[in-house]
Design a protein around this motif. Structure first.
Motif, PDB file in Angstrom:
ATOM      1  N   LEU A 102       0.841  -1.190   0.000  1.00 35.72           N
ATOM      2  CA  LEU A 102       0.000   0.000   0.000  1.00 35.72           C
ATOM      3  C   LEU A 102       0.880   1.246   0.000  1.00 35.72           C
ATOM      4  O   LEU A 102       1.786   1.369   0.821  1.00 35.72           O
ATOM      5  CB  LEU A 102      -0.899   0.011   1.242  1.00 35.72           C
ATOM      6  CG  LEU A 102      -1.847   1.186   1.387  1.00 35.72           C
ATOM      7  CD1 LEU A 102      -3.043   1.002   0.441  1.00 35.72           C
ATOM      8  CD2 LEU A 102      -2.333   1.310   2.820  1.00 35.72           C
ATOM      9  N   THR A 103       0.613   2.176  -0.941  1.00 31.67           N
ATOM     10  CA  THR A 103       1.369   3.426  -0.981  1.00 31.67           C
ATOM     11  C   THR A 103       0.493   4.633  -0.700  1.00 31.67           C
ATOM     12  O   THR A 103       1.002   5.721  -0.482  1.00 31.67           O
ATOM     13  CB  THR A 103       2.075   3.614  -2.336  1.00 31.67           C
ATOM     14  OG1 THR A 103       1.101   3.640  -3.373  1.00 31.67           O
ATOM     15  CG2 THR A 103       3.090   2.505  -2.573  1.00 31.67           C
ATOM     16  N   GLY A 104      -0.814   4.427  -0.720  1.00 31.94           N
ATOM     17  CA  GLY A 104      -1.703   5.544  -0.434  1.00 31.94           C
ATOM     18  C   GLY A 104      -3.149   5.108  -0.386  1.00 31.94           C
ATOM     19  O   GLY A 104      -3.504   4.017  -0.829  1.00 31.94           O
ATOM     20  N   VAL A 105      -3.979   5.990   0.158  1.00 26.93           N
ATOM     21  CA  VAL A 105      -5.414   5.772   0.264  1.00 26.93           C
ATOM     22  C   VAL A 105      -6.097   7.029  -0.270  1.00 26.93           C
ATOM     23  O   VAL A 105      -5.645   8.147   0.006  1.00 26.93           O
ATOM     24  CB  VAL A 105      -5.833   5.537   1.734  1.00 26.93           C
ATOM     25  CG1 VAL A 105      -7.340   5.450   1.878  1.00 26.93           C
ATOM     26  CG2 VAL A 105      -5.158   4.304   2.300  1.00 26.93           C
ATOM     27  N   ILE A 106      -7.152   6.838  -1.038  1.00 24.47           N
ATOM     28  CA  ILE A 106      -7.956   7.973  -1.480  1.00 24.47           C
ATOM     29  C   ILE A 106      -9.263   7.925  -0.701  1.00 24.47           C
ATOM     30  O   ILE A 106     -10.022   6.974  -0.802  1.00 24.47           O
ATOM     31  CB  ILE A 106      -8.216   7.930  -2.996  1.00 24.47           C
ATOM     32  CG1 ILE A 106      -6.878   7.967  -3.743  1.00 24.47           C
ATOM     33  CG2 ILE A 106      -9.118   9.089  -3.416  1.00 24.47           C
ATOM     34  CD1 ILE A 106      -6.989   7.721  -5.225  1.00 24.47           C
TER      35      ILE A 106
END
Length: 156
Positions: free
Chosen positions: A104-108
């Motif tokens: 995981l590199t990010g969440v929107i």
């Protein structure tokens, strides 16, 4: 947490998507990564697994049987990783480097991207993981109480 693919080639696997594009973007199915990820609402950005060992606190995508699962690394060991969902109290001890296909590199959330390098995300991860035993105890008690309520409801 199980996953649901969005876009890309709908008949290919996550491994194929990561090999082809380097990134997959999808929403989750399941509650094992709450409160970080809300089911069917938040979007996750997963990059192909980098070379070398992963780190404590990384949220990794791995395959267990026919299911893809995103959970967090709680401990790095010589022979693998100790992994658990943020909303789970049971840890997995048999996850190894070949099992992991992405990170995981990010969440929107609500249209705004939150990278894993964001101070608020890092604060959440440290608090959430460093207090694992307290959190796990609370989740365990809540699960037992829910089972007891269901059992009592069926016996009436």
């Amino acid at each position: 947490m199980k996953t649901e693919k969005q876009g890309y080639d709908s008949c290919s696997t996550y491994e194929e998507q990561l090999n082809k594009y380097g990134t997959i973007i999808y929403t989750n199915v399941g509650r094992s990564m709450m409160p970080l990820l809300r089911e069917h609402r938040d979007i996750m950005i997963i990059k192909a697994r980098p070379e070398g060992r992963l780190k404590k606190y990384d949220a990794v995508l791995y395959k267990r049987g026919d299911h893809y699962i995103l959970h967090r690394i709680l401990s790095v060991r010589n022979d693998g990783y100790v992994i658990c969902g943020d909303h789970n109290y049971r840890r997995e001890y048999d996850i190894t480097d070949p099992d992991i296909i992405g990170v995981l590199t990010g969440v929107i959330r609500d249209g705004k991207e939150i990278p894993v390098t964001d101070k608020r995300y890092r604060w959440y991860v440290h608090i959430w993981c460093d207090l694992f035993y307290i959190r796990a105890g609370i989740l365990f008690v809540k699960a037992r109480a829910a089972r007891l309520r269901r059992k009592m409801g069926k016996s009436r």
